[in-house]
Design a protein around this motif. Structure first.
Motif, PDB file in Angstrom:
ATOM      1  N   GLY A  80       0.773  -1.234   0.000  1.00  0.00           N
ATOM      2  CA  GLY A  80       0.000   0.000   0.000  1.00  0.00           C
ATOM      3  C   GLY A  80       0.803   1.283   0.000  1.00  0.00           C
ATOM      4  O   GLY A  80       0.245   2.372  -0.158  1.00  0.00           O
ATOM      5  N   THR A  85      -2.391   3.607   0.580  1.00  0.00           N
ATOM      6  CA  THR A  85      -3.410   2.821   1.260  1.00  0.00           C
ATOM      7  C   THR A  85      -2.714   1.956   2.307  1.00  0.00           C
ATOM      8  O   THR A  85      -1.488   1.882   2.357  1.00  0.00           O
ATOM      9  CB  THR A  85      -4.158   1.902   0.271  1.00  0.00           C
ATOM     10  OG1 THR A  85      -3.206   1.043  -0.386  1.00  0.00           O
ATOM     11  CG2 THR A  85      -4.911   2.717  -0.767  1.00  0.00           C
ATOM     12  N   ARG A 228      -4.690  -1.711  -3.914  1.00  0.00           N
ATOM     13  CA  ARG A 228      -5.878  -0.875  -3.798  1.00  0.00           C
ATOM     14  C   ARG A 228      -6.777  -1.307  -2.649  1.00  0.00           C
ATOM     15  O   ARG A 228      -7.625  -0.540  -2.196  1.00  0.00           O
ATOM     16  CB  ARG A 228      -6.667  -0.900  -5.109  1.00  0.00           C
ATOM     17  CG  ARG A 228      -5.911  -0.314  -6.298  1.00  0.00           C
ATOM     18  CD  ARG A 228      -6.780  -0.329  -7.541  1.00  0.00           C
ATOM     19  NE  ARG A 228      -6.071   0.227  -8.698  1.00  0.00           N
ATOM     20  CZ  ARG A 228      -6.593   0.323  -9.913  1.00  0.00           C
ATOM     21  NH1 ARG A 228      -7.837  -0.106 -10.129  1.00  0.00           N
ATOM     22  NH2 ARG A 228      -5.894   0.836 -10.914  1.00  0.00           N
ATOM     23  N   ASP A 231      -6.389  -1.142   2.535  1.00  0.00           N
ATOM     24  CA  ASP A 231      -7.120  -0.613   3.686  1.00  0.00           C
ATOM     25  C   ASP A 231      -8.112  -1.621   4.249  1.00  0.00           C
ATOM     26  O   ASP A 231      -8.650  -1.418   5.333  1.00  0.00           O
ATOM     27  CB  ASP A 231      -7.883   0.658   3.290  1.00  0.00           C
ATOM     28  CG  ASP A 231      -6.970   1.877   3.220  1.00  0.00           C
ATOM     29  OD1 ASP A 231      -5.939   1.875   3.905  1.00  0.00           O
ATOM     30  OD2 ASP A 231      -7.300   2.817   2.474  1.00  0.00           O
TER      31      ASP A 231
END
Length: 245
Positions: A80, A85, A228, A231
């Motif tokens: 991330g 993220t 992506r 999170d």
């Protein structure tokens, strides 16, 4: 440390502590309830661990993501970092510290619950190339599973899927699937069914880190946009703005 990060870290500490308490406690209970039958002891230990892990993910997932594992957290940070993220570097440091100290606390807690010395270094040697290979396989599989669920939008199934994987990996790996550096360190503090000798810990931890690298390579091939979803690993946790209210 911000208030939000403190909440996340405290959840990782308690969640990892309870996970290790479940592993060590159920192993101790199994050894006492089924003396002389190692296969039954392992089955009892595996079932209790799988169910406890699923419940703990449900409990702490909305707070911290319920990583409970430095390799999962490290891969989350690595994937991330360019997409802004997942965990930041400071998050990773806090999560790792919380997970390791939580694992030790969980082992101590289990020892005390079973009227054993708070700390008793394990005498169970777990070393050898076959065990290290098993830890690579177990850890890589776990990390790929976690990120596959996040990337495909199926994090709601994480408690059952992750618990089932760990429960199964108790049996299909020769190492009984530690798959977690924090848990490995914590289990050195108990001389019970689930223990691992301190001298065996480095080999397991190195193998688990290698497993994390294998998982990163596999994710790059199979889930090229996994970053992506960083999170949402292991489960989506509450947005900082929501938590601050």
């Amino acid at each position: 440390m911000s208030r939000t990060l403190a909440r996340h870290a405290s959840a990782e500490f308690v969640g990892t502590a309870l996970l290790v308490a479940a592993v060590v406690g159920s192993g101790t209970a199994a050894a006492r309830l089924s003396p002389g039958d190692v296969g039954l002891q392992l089955l009892e230990n595996a079932i209790a661990t799988a169910f406890a892990l699923g419940a703990l993910i449900l409990m702490f997932g909305p707070v911290s993501g319920a990583h409970f594992n430095p390799v999962v957290s490290a891969v989350d940070w690595w994937l991330g970092r360019r997409a802004d993220t997942g965990l930041t570097g400071s998050d990773l440091a806090a999560y790792t510290a919380a997970q390791v100290t939580g694992a030790i606390a969980g082992s101590v807690l289990a020892n005390l619950m079973f009227d054993l010395p708070a700390v008793a270094w394990s005498q169970t040697d777990r070393t050898g190339g076959n065990l290290w290979l098993a830890e690579i396989v177990a850890t890589a599989g776990l990390v790929v599973l976690v990120f596959a669920l996040a990337r495909s939008g199926r994090t709601a199934t994480a408690p059952a899927a992750v618990g089932a994987y760990i429960g199964a990996a108790y049996w299909f790996t020769s190492s009984t699937s530690f798959a977690n550096p924090a848990v490995t360190i914590g289990r050195a503090f108990t001389d019970t069914f689930a223990g691992i000798a301190p001298t065996s810990v480095p080999g397991f931890v190195v193998a688990q880190l290698v497993g994390g690298l294998v998982a990163v390579a596999a994710l790059a091939a199979w889930y090229p946009r996994a970053q992506r979803a960083a999170d949402s690993v292991v489960m989506p946790h509450l947005a900082q703005e929501t938590e601050a209210r």
